[in-house]
Design a protein around this motif. Structure first.
Motif, PDB file in Angstrom:
ATOM      1  N   UNK A   1      47.731  26.619  66.103  1.00  0.00           N
ATOM      2  CA  UNK A   1      47.053  25.585  66.922  1.00  0.00           C
ATOM      3  C   UNK A   1      47.843  24.621  67.709  1.00  0.00           C
ATOM      4  N   UNK A   2      47.475  24.152  68.793  1.00  0.00           N
ATOM      5  CA  UNK A   2      48.201  23.618  69.509  1.00  0.00           C
ATOM      6  C   UNK A   2      48.008  22.096  69.190  1.00  0.00           C
ATOM      7  N   UNK A   3      49.068  21.095  69.466  1.00  0.00           N
ATOM      8  CA  UNK A   3      49.315  19.899  69.218  1.00  0.00           C
ATOM      9  C   UNK A   3      49.383  19.039  70.646  1.00  0.00           C
ATOM     10  N   UNK A   4      48.579  17.951  70.859  1.00  0.00           N
ATOM     11  CA  UNK A   4      48.863  17.225  71.868  1.00  0.00           C
ATOM     12  C   UNK A   4      48.881  15.956  71.232  1.00  0.00           C
ATOM     13  N   UNK A   5      50.109  15.236  71.737  1.00  0.00           N
ATOM     14  CA  UNK A   5      50.488  13.951  71.175  1.00  0.00           C
ATOM     15  C   UNK A   5      50.442  12.890  72.162  1.00  0.00           C
ATOM     16  N   UNK A   6      49.777  11.590  71.998  1.00  0.00           N
ATOM     17  CA  UNK A   6      49.306  10.607  72.654  1.00  0.00           C
ATOM     18  C   UNK A   6      50.428   9.376  72.206  1.00  0.00           C
ATOM     19  N   UNK A   7      51.040   8.938  73.188  1.00  0.00           N
ATOM     20  CA  UNK A   7      52.010   7.660  72.747  1.00  0.00           C
ATOM     21  C   UNK A   7      51.461   6.494  73.297  1.00  0.00           C
ATOM     22  N   UNK A   8      50.774   5.557  72.654  1.00  0.00           N
ATOM     23  CA  UNK A   8      50.212   4.341  73.114  1.00  0.00           C
ATOM     24  C   UNK A   8      48.723   4.329  73.021  1.00  0.00           C
ATOM     25  N   UNK A   9      48.173   3.371  72.196  1.00  0.00           N
ATOM     26  CA  UNK A   9      47.003   3.109  71.728  1.00  0.00           C
ATOM     27  C   UNK A   9      46.149   2.055  72.285  1.00  0.00           C
ATOM     28  N   UNK A  10      46.323   1.917  73.831  1.00  0.00           N
ATOM     29  CA  UNK A  10      45.393   1.373  74.781  1.00  0.00           C
ATOM     30  C   UNK A  10      44.311   2.241  75.330  1.00  0.00           C
ATOM     31  N   UNK A  11      43.905   1.766  76.413  1.00  0.00           N
ATOM     32  CA  UNK A  11      42.777   2.265  76.981  1.00  0.00           C
ATOM     33  C   UNK A  11      42.983   3.583  77.684  1.00  0.00           C
ATOM     34  N   UNK A  12      44.131   3.826  78.069  1.00  0.00           N
ATOM     35  CA  UNK A  12      44.632   5.089  78.952  1.00  0.00           C
ATOM     36  C   UNK A  12      44.557   6.231  77.948  1.00  0.00           C
ATOM     37  N   UNK A  13      45.302   5.790  76.595  1.00  0.00           N
ATOM     38  CA  UNK A  13      45.688   6.849  75.672  1.00  0.00           C
ATOM     39  C   UNK A  13      44.324   7.063  74.997  1.00  0.00           C
ATOM     40  N   UNK A  14      43.503   6.214  74.739  1.00  0.00           N
ATOM     41  CA  UNK A  14      42.019   6.470  74.138  1.00  0.00           C
ATOM     42  C   UNK A  14      41.231   7.408  75.069  1.00  0.00           C
ATOM     43  N   UNK A  15      41.453   7.028  76.487  1.00  0.00           N
ATOM     44  CA  UNK A  15      40.349   7.886  77.369  1.00  0.00           C
ATOM     45  C   UNK A  15      41.067   9.172  77.617  1.00  0.00           C
ATOM     46  N   UNK A  16      42.430   9.328  77.356  1.00  0.00           N
ATOM     47  CA  UNK A  16      43.000  10.709  77.521  1.00  0.00           C
ATOM     48  C   UNK A  16      42.490  11.447  76.115  1.00  0.00           C
ATOM     49  N   UNK A  17      42.333  10.793  75.104  1.00  0.00           N
ATOM     50  CA  UNK A  17      41.795  11.668  73.865  1.00  0.00           C
ATOM     51  C   UNK A  17      40.494  12.059  73.679  1.00  0.00           C
ATOM     52  N   UNK A  18      39.696  11.271  74.568  1.00  0.00           N
ATOM     53  CA  UNK A  18      38.160  11.277  74.564  1.00  0.00           C
ATOM     54  C   UNK A  18      38.149  12.611  75.609  1.00  0.00           C
ATOM     55  N   UNK A  19      38.967  12.458  76.831  1.00  0.00           N
ATOM     56  CA  UNK A  19      38.862  13.485  77.749  1.00  0.00           C
ATOM     57  C   UNK A  19      39.278  15.046  76.983  1.00  0.00           C
ATOM     58  N   UNK A  20      40.376  15.001  76.452  1.00  0.00           N
ATOM     59  CA  UNK A  20      40.693  16.171  75.557  1.00  0.00           C
ATOM     60  C   UNK A  20      39.543  16.948  74.807  1.00  0.00           C
ATOM     61  N   UNK A  21      38.764  16.084  74.006  1.00  0.00           N
ATOM     62  CA  UNK A  21      37.732  16.679  73.405  1.00  0.00           C
ATOM     63  C   UNK A  21      36.554  17.005  74.018  1.00  0.00           C
ATOM     64  N   UNK A  22      36.364  15.976  75.268  1.00  0.00           N
ATOM     65  CA  UNK A  22      35.242  16.427  76.185  1.00  0.00           C
ATOM     66  C   UNK A  22      35.025  17.552  76.808  1.00  0.00           C
ATOM     67  N   UNK A  23      36.688  18.218  77.168  1.00  0.00           N
ATOM     68  CA  UNK A  23      36.949  19.205  77.779  1.00  0.00           C
ATOM     69  C   UNK A  23      37.060  20.585  77.019  1.00  0.00           C
TER      70      UNK A  23
END
Length: 407
Positions: A1-23
């Motif tokens: 299983x691949x692991x994507x890490x996002x460092x930064x808990x603001x709008x950009x990081x949250x939207x990146x996480x949302x996009x990963x799941x949406x895609x």
């Protein structure tokens, strides 16, 4: 299983996480945020929430249960200490996490003032939710507020303070408000708006020292300016810009130049590391250069684009920079970057003496930026003109009878 890490808990990081799941990404998503709690948006902190118009829940990017429901491992209150690109590891207090792809969305921090008395109580900044909470409580009819800096943060804080009944004086070393953001002509109109609401300006002066209210106390009582004036102050708000949180990138050996340098796909000098939001200095094909944009729309759209790019999809992040502001009864949107020296003419559509007009910054007839003030549903057209790069007729641009798409 691949692991994507996002460092930064603001709008950009949250939207990146949302996009990963949406895609459709079904690997592990780990989102580190140094602040406690879930990711939130910053515009309400100087606008609706600070004014008391919006409730606290309105600032958050997602509802409380969203992260668990979408299998996003949100690690709030944890600061990443180091990135090891060779080993594909991030280190934090408590352990390490390996990654296949990494997004830096660490944002920016309020620039700190370095003068005597800067550590006194009630010398405040406005960048975080707790800081907005503190100002919201401190803006009272009895409060004497001195604001250091006449940029966007300073002016929006001034509007909130005056709306609450506080007296406000703004100290600014530049000759006018928003001097570096809009130029002297448009900045002057914002200064006039604030003067009409009782704000006093001291242009051409800087804060030289903060004095305690009484000997031996830790609470600010006045601000001494470079002119020698002493301004009584129950509260000081410092708004002198922001600096990118690029320390992790620097220590990891990534290219850094006023932020983390990326290409138009938001990829850094390391192929497996991306950057988005306030911390990223990204190549914008529209302008032909790298820019770092500290505005909400860049975090919103940059986070989405970074998530898409991390998945290996072709991405060219090439949006017209956009920002907005609300002050008193003025609402405005601006498309483009009207930086000093980037334009040679300002054209108005409508009466610029009113608070209902569109301003256009032109450079040799080409639209650099446009700002609609209390006029709506035209910003997309303005962005289209900026993107077109066409030489425009100023007379047609100024004529309200000519639809913007036909200029």
């Amino acid at each position: 299983m691949m692991t994507f890490v996002i460092v930064g808990g603001g709008l950009a990081g949250a939207k990146a996480a949302e996009t990963l799941r949406a895609e459709g990404f079904d690997g592990e998503v780990v989102l580190f945020g140094s602040e406690p709690g879930r990711p939130y948006e910053r515009p309400p902190l100087t606008k609706g929430y600070l004014l008391g118009k919006d409730d606290r829940e309105s600032v958050f990017v997602h509802p409380a249960g969203w992260y668990a429901e979408h299998d996003v491992d949100l690690r709030s209150g944890i600061t990443v200490a180091m990135i090891d690109p060779a080993a594909h590891l991030v280190t934090f207090d408590g352990g390490t996490v390996g990654y296949d792809k990494l997004l830096l969305a660490t944002g920016a921090s309020a620039r700190r003032i370095d003068i005597p008395g800067a550590g006194l109580d009630n010398v405040r900044y406005l960048r975080t939710l707790p800081e907005s909470d503190a100002l919201r409580a401190a803006f009272t009819p009895q409060a004497r507020v001195v604001i250091v800096g006449a940029g966007w943060i300073g002016l929006e804080a001034a509007a909130a303070a005056r709306t609450a009944g506080s007296s406000v004086t703004i100290v600014e070393p530049q000759p006018g408000a928003l001097h570096d953001a809009l130029g002297p002509e448009l900045g002057g109109k914002f200064a006039d708006l604030h003067r009409s609401h009782g704000v006093q300006f001291r242009f051409g002066e800087s804060a030289a020292e903060f004095l305690a209210a009484a000997p031996g106390t830790a609470r600010v009582g006045s601000v001494v300016t470079t002119s020698g004036a002493e301004l009584p102050a129950d509260l000081v708000v410092v708004g002198i810009g922001a600096v990118p949180n690029d320390e992790l990138a620097r220590s990891a050996g990534l290219d850094v130049d006023n932020g983390v340098v990326t290409d138009s796909a938001l990829r850094t000098s390391d192929a497996d590391i991306f950057a988005a939001g306030d911390v990223a200095s990204s190549y914008l094909p529209l302008l032909g250069r790298h820019v770092r944009v500290e505005h909400w729309s860049n975090a919103l759209n940059g986070g989405k684009a970074a998530g898409t790019s991390m998945l290996g999809h072709q991405v060219e992040y090439n949006r017209v920079p956009y920002f907005y502001s609300d002050q008193y009864d003025l609402g405005m949107e601006c498309a483009g970057l009207p930086l000093p020296g980037s334009y040679d003419e300002v054209v108005y559509r409508g009466d610029s003496s009113t608070l209902e007009f569109v301003a256009f910054w032109l450079n040799k007839g080409r639209l650099v930026a446009g700002m609609n003030v209390n006029i709506w549903d035209v910003n997309d057209d303005i962005q289209g003109l900026v993107r077109s790069g066409r030489t425009l007729d100023p007379a047609r641009l100024a004529n309200p009878d000519v639809p913007l798409p036909e200029v």
